[in-house]
Design a protein around this motif. Sequence first.
Motif, PDB file in Angstrom:
ATOM      1  N   SER A 199     -12.783 -21.665 -16.064  1.00 50.94           N
ATOM      2  CA  SER A 199     -12.326 -22.803 -15.259  1.00 50.94           C
ATOM      3  C   SER A 199     -13.456 -23.816 -15.152  1.00 50.94           C
ATOM      4  CB  SER A 199     -11.887 -22.357 -13.863  1.00 50.94           C
ATOM      5  OG  SER A 199     -12.999 -21.957 -13.101  1.00 50.94           O
ATOM      6  N   ARG A 200     -13.086 -25.062 -14.900  1.00 47.93           N
ATOM      7  CA  ARG A 200     -14.110 -26.102 -14.721  1.00 47.93           C
ATOM      8  C   ARG A 200     -13.585 -27.163 -13.772  1.00 47.93           C
ATOM      9  NH1 ARG A 200     -13.197 -30.955 -16.914  1.00 47.93           N
ATOM     10  NH2 ARG A 200     -11.709 -31.110 -18.607  1.00 47.93           N
ATOM     11  N   LYS A 225     -18.742 -28.119 -12.279  1.00 44.36           N
ATOM     12  CA  LYS A 225     -18.709 -26.758 -11.741  1.00 44.36           C
ATOM     13  C   LYS A 225     -17.804 -25.935 -12.649  1.00 44.36           C
ATOM     14  CE  LYS A 225     -16.628 -26.145  -7.734  1.00 44.36           C
ATOM     15  NZ  LYS A 225     -16.360 -26.052  -6.291  1.00 44.36           N
ATOM     16  N   PHE A 226     -18.275 -24.746 -13.052  1.00 42.11           N
ATOM     17  CA  PHE A 226     -17.469 -23.923 -13.950  1.00 42.11           C
ATOM     18  C   PHE A 226     -17.728 -22.446 -13.690  1.00 42.11           C
ATOM     19  CE2 PHE A 226     -21.321 -25.379 -15.955  1.00 42.11           C
ATOM     20  CZ  PHE A 226     -21.883 -24.253 -16.521  1.00 42.11           C
ATOM     21  N   ASP A 227     -16.757 -21.616 -14.075  1.00 38.95           N
ATOM     22  CA  ASP A 227     -16.872 -20.166 -13.965  1.00 38.95           C
ATOM     23  C   ASP A 227     -17.062 -19.580 -15.353  1.00 38.95           C
ATOM     24  OD1 ASP A 227     -16.465 -19.682 -11.158  1.00 38.95           O
ATOM     25  OD2 ASP A 227     -14.370 -20.246 -11.451  1.00 38.95           O
ATOM     26  N   ILE A 228     -18.026 -18.671 -15.483  1.00 34.66           N
ATOM     27  CA  ILE A 228     -18.255 -17.965 -16.737  1.00 34.66           C
ATOM     28  C   ILE A 228     -17.848 -16.509 -16.532  1.00 34.66           C
ATOM     29  CG2 ILE A 228     -19.965 -17.196 -18.419  1.00 34.66           C
ATOM     30  CD1 ILE A 228     -21.554 -19.670 -17.842  1.00 34.66           C
ATOM     31  N   TYR A 229     -17.011 -16.018 -17.429  1.00 38.16           N
ATOM     32  CA  TYR A 229     -16.471 -14.655 -17.356  1.00 38.16           C
ATOM     33  C   TYR A 229     -17.078 -13.817 -18.479  1.00 38.16           C
ATOM     34  CZ  TYR A 229     -13.000 -10.908 -17.442  1.00 38.16           C
ATOM     35  OH  TYR A 229     -12.365  -9.691 -17.421  1.00 38.16           O
ATOM     36  N   SER A 252     -16.215 -10.412 -19.076  1.00 35.37           N
ATOM     37  CA  SER A 252     -15.311  -9.257 -19.184  1.00 35.37           C
ATOM     38  C   SER A 252     -15.490  -8.261 -18.037  1.00 35.37           C
ATOM     39  CB  SER A 252     -15.429  -8.540 -20.534  1.00 35.37           C
ATOM     40  OG  SER A 252     -16.570  -7.714 -20.594  1.00 35.37           O
ATOM     41  N   ILE A 253     -16.413  -8.528 -17.113  1.00 42.79           N
ATOM     42  CA  ILE A 253     -16.589  -7.682 -15.941  1.00 42.79           C
ATOM     43  C   ILE A 253     -16.364  -8.482 -14.663  1.00 42.79           C
ATOM     44  CG2 ILE A 253     -18.259  -6.325 -14.653  1.00 42.79           C
ATOM     45  CD1 ILE A 253     -19.051  -5.052 -17.098  1.00 42.79           C
ATOM     46  N   GLY A 254     -16.777  -9.732 -14.663  1.00 37.42           N
ATOM     47  CA  GLY A 254     -16.643 -10.594 -13.490  1.00 37.42           C
ATOM     48  C   GLY A 254     -17.009 -12.013 -13.827  1.00 37.42           C
ATOM     49  N   CYS A 255     -16.931 -12.889 -12.818  1.00 36.00           N
ATOM     50  CA  CYS A 255     -17.214 -14.314 -13.000  1.00 36.00           C
ATOM     51  C   CYS A 255     -18.451 -14.716 -12.239  1.00 36.00           C
ATOM     52  CB  CYS A 255     -16.034 -15.158 -12.496  1.00 36.00           C
ATOM     53  SG  CYS A 255     -14.631 -15.159 -13.594  1.00 36.00           S
ATOM     54  N   ILE A 256     -19.186 -15.662 -12.825  1.00 36.06           N
ATOM     55  CA  ILE A 256     -20.328 -16.287 -12.170  1.00 36.06           C
ATOM     56  C   ILE A 256     -20.016 -17.770 -12.040  1.00 36.06           C
ATOM     57  CG2 ILE A 256     -22.749 -16.920 -12.385  1.00 36.06           C
ATOM     58  CD1 ILE A 256     -23.239 -14.366 -13.845  1.00 36.06           C
ATOM     59  N   LEU A 257     -20.117 -18.308 -10.822  1.00 35.68           N
ATOM     60  CA  LEU A 257     -19.931 -19.725 -10.568  1.00 35.68           C
ATOM     61  C   LEU A 257     -21.208 -20.466 -10.905  1.00 35.68           C
ATOM     62  CD1 LEU A 257     -18.308 -22.113  -9.388  1.00 35.68           C
ATOM     63  CD2 LEU A 257     -19.259 -21.499  -7.172  1.00 35.68           C
ATOM     64  N   CYS A 258     -21.108 -21.509 -11.732  1.00 44.82           N
ATOM     65  CA  CYS A 258     -22.270 -22.308 -12.129  1.00 44.82           C
ATOM     66  C   CYS A 258     -22.030 -23.767 -11.749  1.00 44.82           C
ATOM     67  CB  CYS A 258     -22.481 -22.230 -13.634  1.00 44.82           C
ATOM     68  SG  CYS A 258     -22.732 -20.548 -14.241  1.00 44.82           S
ATOM     69  N   ILE A 259     -23.074 -24.447 -11.307  1.00 47.22           N
ATOM     70  CA  ILE A 259     -22.992 -25.863 -10.955  1.00 47.22           C
ATOM     71  C   ILE A 259     -24.148 -26.580 -11.621  1.00 47.22           C
ATOM     72  CG2 ILE A 259     -23.023 -27.548  -9.078  1.00 47.22           C
ATOM     73  CD1 ILE A 259     -21.963 -25.340  -7.236  1.00 47.22           C
ATOM     74  N   LEU A 260     -23.813 -27.639 -12.364  1.00 46.45           N
ATOM     75  CA  LEU A 260     -24.843 -28.489 -12.977  1.00 46.45           C
ATOM     76  C   LEU A 260     -24.767 -29.862 -12.336  1.00 46.45           C
ATOM     77  CD1 LEU A 260     -24.418 -27.701 -16.761  1.00 46.45           C
ATOM     78  CD2 LEU A 260     -26.306 -27.037 -15.307  1.00 46.45           C
TER      79      LEU A 260
END
Length: 73
Positions: free
Chosen positions: A49-50, A59-63, A65-73
Amino acid sequence: MDALQLVNTHIKFLVFDFLTLKPISHESTFFSRKGRHLSRAEIIGIIVSRNFNPNRFIKFDIYDSIGCILCIL
């Protein structure tokens, strides 16, 4: 293992590992987990997602295969 020996060393972390990192109070750019210090990370996964706000942030989510990390640039 001495912390100096881990400089520029690649250690595989999962999303759970990133989410449990604790900040080191006297160093604003270092985090700790199980006695190991971390200052930089490279995350590999799929962007699921972004949210783009022009001239402000992305802002985007990186998956991984175990979970997501929220990232903000």
